[in-house]
Design an enzyme around this catalytic site. Sequence first.
Site, mmCIF file in Angstrom:
data_model
loop_
_atom_site.group_PDB
_atom_site.id
_atom_site.type_symbol
_atom_site.label_atom_id
_atom_site.label_comp_id
_atom_site.label_asym_id
_atom_site.label_seq_id
_atom_site.Cartn_x
_atom_site.Cartn_y
_atom_site.Cartn_z
ATOM 1 N N HIS A 205 -92.225 18.757 -26.220
ATOM 2 C CA HIS A 205 -92.251 18.728 -24.530
ATOM 3 C C HIS A 205 -91.235 17.825 -23.902
ATOM 4 C CE1 HIS A 205 -93.767 14.467 -25.443
ATOM 5 N NE2 HIS A 205 -93.442 14.135 -24.323
HETATM 6 C C1 UD1 Z 1 -95.232 12.840 -19.409
HETATM 7 C C2 UD1 Z 1 -94.249 11.594 -19.572
HETATM 8 C C3 UD1 Z 1 -93.709 11.538 -21.029
HETATM 9 C C4 UD1 Z 1 -94.882 11.686 -21.912
HETATM 10 C C5 UD1 Z 1 -95.669 13.021 -21.728
HETATM 11 C C6 UD1 Z 1 -96.729 12.921 -22.557
HETATM 12 C C7 UD1 Z 1 -92.979 10.843 -17.709
HETATM 13 C C8 UD1 Z 1 -91.760 10.839 -16.968
HETATM 14 N N1 UD1 Z 1 -93.251 11.762 -18.813
HETATM 15 O O1 UD1 Z 1 -94.400 13.844 -19.347
HETATM 16 O O2 UD1 Z 1 -93.055 10.246 -21.242
HETATM 17 O O3 UD1 Z 1 -94.310 11.705 -23.331
HETATM 18 O O4 UD1 Z 1 -96.265 12.975 -20.581
HETATM 19 O O5 UD1 Z 1 -97.550 14.146 -22.558
HETATM 20 O O6 UD1 Z 1 -93.939 10.078 -17.142
HETATM 21 N N2 UD1 Z 1 -99.085 19.492 -16.142
HETATM 22 C C9 UD1 Z 1 -100.286 20.106 -16.429
HETATM 23 N N3 UD1 Z 1 -101.283 19.411 -16.482
HETATM 24 C C10 UD1 Z 1 -101.364 18.139 -16.683
HETATM 25 C C11 UD1 Z 1 -100.460 17.454 -16.431
HETATM 26 C C12 UD1 Z 1 -98.921 18.225 -16.624
HETATM 27 O O7 UD1 Z 1 -100.147 21.543 -16.449
HETATM 28 O O8 UD1 Z 1 -102.532 17.870 -16.815
HETATM 29 C C13 UD1 Z 1 -97.771 20.351 -16.095
HETATM 30 C C14 UD1 Z 1 -97.421 20.393 -14.662
HETATM 31 O O9 UD1 Z 1 -96.516 21.554 -14.548
HETATM 32 C C15 UD1 Z 1 -96.236 19.281 -14.482
HETATM 33 C C16 UD1 Z 1 -95.654 19.299 -16.055
HETATM 34 O O10 UD1 Z 1 -96.765 19.596 -16.913
HETATM 35 O O11 UD1 Z 1 -95.414 19.472 -13.847
HETATM 36 C C17 UD1 Z 1 -95.007 17.914 -16.478
HETATM 37 O O12 UD1 Z 1 -96.092 16.886 -16.274
HETATM 38 P P1 UD1 Z 1 -95.541 15.313 -16.200
HETATM 39 O O13 UD1 Z 1 -96.594 14.214 -16.170
HETATM 40 O O14 UD1 Z 1 -94.688 15.365 -14.890
HETATM 41 O O15 UD1 Z 1 -94.550 15.167 -17.227
HETATM 42 P P2 UD1 Z 1 -94.854 15.410 -18.938
HETATM 43 O O16 UD1 Z 1 -93.910 16.449 -19.517
HETATM 44 O O17 UD1 Z 1 -96.154 15.476 -19.406
#
Ligand code: UD1
Length: 363
Positions: A205
Amino acid sequence: MKIINVAGARPNFVKIAPLMSAFKAAGNIETLLVHTGQHYDKKMSGLFFDQLEISRPDVNLGVGSAGHAVQTAEIMKAFEPVLEGYRPDAVLVVGDVNSTIACGLVAVKLGIKLVHVEAGLRSFDRRMPEEINRVLTDAISDLLFCTEQSGVDNLRNEGVGGEKIFLVGNVMIDTLLENKAKADESTILAGLGLEDGKYTVLTLHRPSNVDDPGAFGRILDALEVIQRESPIVFPVHPRTSKNLREGGLAARVDQMVGLRMIDPLGYLDFLKLMSSAAAVLTDSGGIQEETTILKVPCLTLRDGTERPITVEVGTNTVVGTDTEKIISTWRAALAGRDRKVQTPPLWDGKAAQRITEIICDKI
Ligand code: UD1
């Protein structure tokens, strides 16, 4: 004493669970659990609260997904009134996600003590958003709790006073040890038609892998070979799923019959899946630690690790994203050529208890 505990993203929930229990057991600590809402899907959030028996968040800021600036800013805006209303003696943040730095910054600006659990880890790669979050959170924290000696050394090298730093062990491992027996009862292997020790687990991820078509392509080239030799189970993170679809890679992975893509799993099923695997391929930080305790070979698909103890004494090998290196290291791991592994100091299930005692003493 009043403490606000902050959690926002999936790995945070695993870390906060033993801390909530230890604070409750202490008897003299009143807590407020704030969920920022950074992760919000049932499979990324609610399931973890249920399985790890964490009480429902007292406050959910409901911030959701956005770019770094907007997400961080929205968390800060929503967290400030909560702090002003509750007036805690301390705010405790865990890990290195955007929720960690956002809430930490609000706390110190209001003159409230900040406690960082999992402090001092450094990849020395400032292109990682997590590295920025770690460096900044540590710089403003009053108490810094480290999982391994490298964390203590990094903080000392950055000029942090020794009186603020404590090597306490690993709360993520507290959770693993607490839940291992329950996870052993999971029926996930039968559900997926897998045989104990006869498959590989993959998680992916990191933006540096899944947002970069070059790196993603090299990893897929390796997976193409590996899945022909042994099945791969791949619980797909939402970021990765989105990029596979939008990057036009879905057709390519669909052709790999040995690569089984599934939805993100709950904690207990994933723990069972990891512990019975022949090997794990990952770019996660926490999984490098968990596989060390489970003694399962781990190949880290990154150029470095902020958790060097997992390489020094554990099962972890940092392989980067070179196709040939991934394949050859995976084959060697399956052939059982791994050296003997040890448990890192203090990864004994009692980290949260140590943290609680120190907080009671210092704050
Ligand atoms: C975040 C953390 C990362 C951690 C990871 C664990 C930061 C900068 N990054 O990354 O350090 O290792 O979480 O999972 O804080 N999304 C969904 N559903 C959700 C959450 C996210 O669909 O419940 C999708 C959305 O499209 C979103 C993307 O995932 O834009 C990324 O989510 P985000 O929280 O921005 O970062 P992660 O890649 O999950």
